[in-house]
Design an enzyme around this catalytic site. Structure first.
Site, short mmCIF file in Angstrom:
data_model
loop_
_atom_site.label_atom_id
_atom_site.label_comp_id
_atom_site.label_asym_id
_atom_site.label_seq_id
_atom_site.Cartn_x
_atom_site.Cartn_y
_atom_site.Cartn_z
N GLU A 283 -25.53 25.91 -3.36
CA GLU A 283 -26.03 25.99 -4.70
C GLU A 283 -24.95 26.17 -5.82
O GLU A 283 -23.71 26.93 -5.65
CB GLU A 283 -26.98 27.26 -4.83
CG GLU A 283 -27.88 27.58 -6.00
CD GLU A 283 -28.76 28.65 -6.16
OE1 GLU A 283 -29.73 28.75 -6.78
OE2 GLU A 283 -28.35 29.67 -5.37
N LYS B 207 -35.78 23.89 -7.73
CA LYS B 207 -36.03 25.39 -7.20
C LYS B 207 -37.25 26.08 -7.80
O LYS B 207 -37.35 25.97 -8.71
CB LYS B 207 -34.88 26.18 -7.55
CG LYS B 207 -34.63 27.61 -6.87
CD LYS B 207 -33.32 28.24 -7.29
CE LYS B 207 -33.42 29.74 -6.62
NZ LYS B 207 -32.17 30.35 -7.17
N CYS C 11 -31.77 29.17 -1.55
CA CYS C 11 -31.14 30.47 -1.85
C CYS C 11 -32.71 31.40 -1.94
O CYS C 11 -33.00 31.56 -0.92
CB CYS C 11 -30.61 30.66 -3.22
SG CYS C 11 -29.61 32.29 -3.28
#
Length: 276
Positions: free
Chosen positions: A44, A117, A159
């Site tokens: 990321e 995301k 994440c």
């Protein structure tokens, strides 16, 4: 017999100098490919980590146009590998925010997927004076992504998504076989939860996981956990790098995965399904 492929996870300690970050990313991609990797996953924020979260606005790109996207396409084609491009900041509907986008390129440099995301890291870490508000600058995505690849059905998560198993169950319903998870876990949350979460997503879904992380100290004062790893469907860590810049490579054994899914068929024993 299904062909065995090697996959790689790149680990970095990204800073605010885009050129330096891209140089380091390409160096590590090249090393992973020379080690046999046909699929390489970047962490990321691989290209930029500014002093303030709002610094992302200065380097955001329109979809399909920009130096970061051109870099990913060129490197994938030049090195002949599939590339999961960590995340880069992309234009959002809100002019004061960005989309945290993970772009996937095939070995010809063609983009085959984009994942924005979904889950944003808005937390106060317990016991320390450390707060994060990703939603202040990032506009959340709303669609999961699973794409066909030579390595199997490839699912993308980023994440904080790791903490939401229902997302991965929906990927499983779309036939996911391998998960690519670019990340930047903090030192505190990473020490407590990174390995258990990565291994859990592998075990629950009987899937391979390629988890690429930021790992080290950053110029903005942040410390990230690292420990990028490749995990097999039984939850075994096949390869791992602790801290600092580097990469790990390991083989995907699809025959082993098929065997596990046949002999330990937890996927077919599900009785409760996630809602859409």
């Amino acid at each position: 017999m299904k062909e065995k492929y090697k996959v790689g996870a790149v680990q970095m300690a990204t800073g605010p100098n885009v050129s330096a970050n891209l140089f380091e990313a390409e160096r590590l991609i090249k090393e992973a490919v020379e080690d046999g990797a046909r699929l390489v996953v970047l962490p990321e924020n691989f290209a930029f980590m500014g002093k303030e979260d709002s610094d992302q606005l200065a380097v955001r790109e329109a979809d399909g146009d920009g130096p970061l996207q051109s870099f990913l396409a060129r490197v994938a084609k030049q090195h002949g590998a599939w590339l999961v491009g960590g995340t880069i900041p992309m234009v959002a509907s809100d002019p004061e925010k960005v989309r945290s986008a993970c772009l996937v390129f095939d070995d010809q440099g063609q983009r085959v997927a984009r994942y924005d995301k979904i889950h944003l890291f808005d937390v106060n870490l317990p016991g320390v004076d450390e707060r994060y508000r990703e939603s202040a600058i990032i506009e959340a995505g709303d669609a999961m992504v699973v794409v066909d690849s030579p390595f199997g059905r490839l699912g993308i998560a980023v994440c904080y998504d790791l903490r939401f198993p229902e997302m991965f169950r929906q990927m499983l319903d779309s036939g996911v076989e391998i998960l690519a998870i670019p990340s930047a876990f903090t030192a505190i949350t990473g020490k407590a939860h990174w390995e258990p979460l990565v291994r859990s997503r592998a075990i629950e879904n009987l899937a391979y996981v390629v988890a690429a992380a930021q790992g080290g100290f950053h110029l903005n004062g942040r410390e990230t956990h690292g420990h990028s790893m490749v995990v097999d469907p039984w939850g075994t860590i096949l390869a791992q790098v602790p801290r600092g810049s580097g990469y790990v490579c390991s083989s995907l054994d699809r025959e082993f995965q098929d065997s596990v899914r046949r002999s330990f068929p937890t996927i077919h024993h599900r009785r409760l399904k996630c809602g859409v």
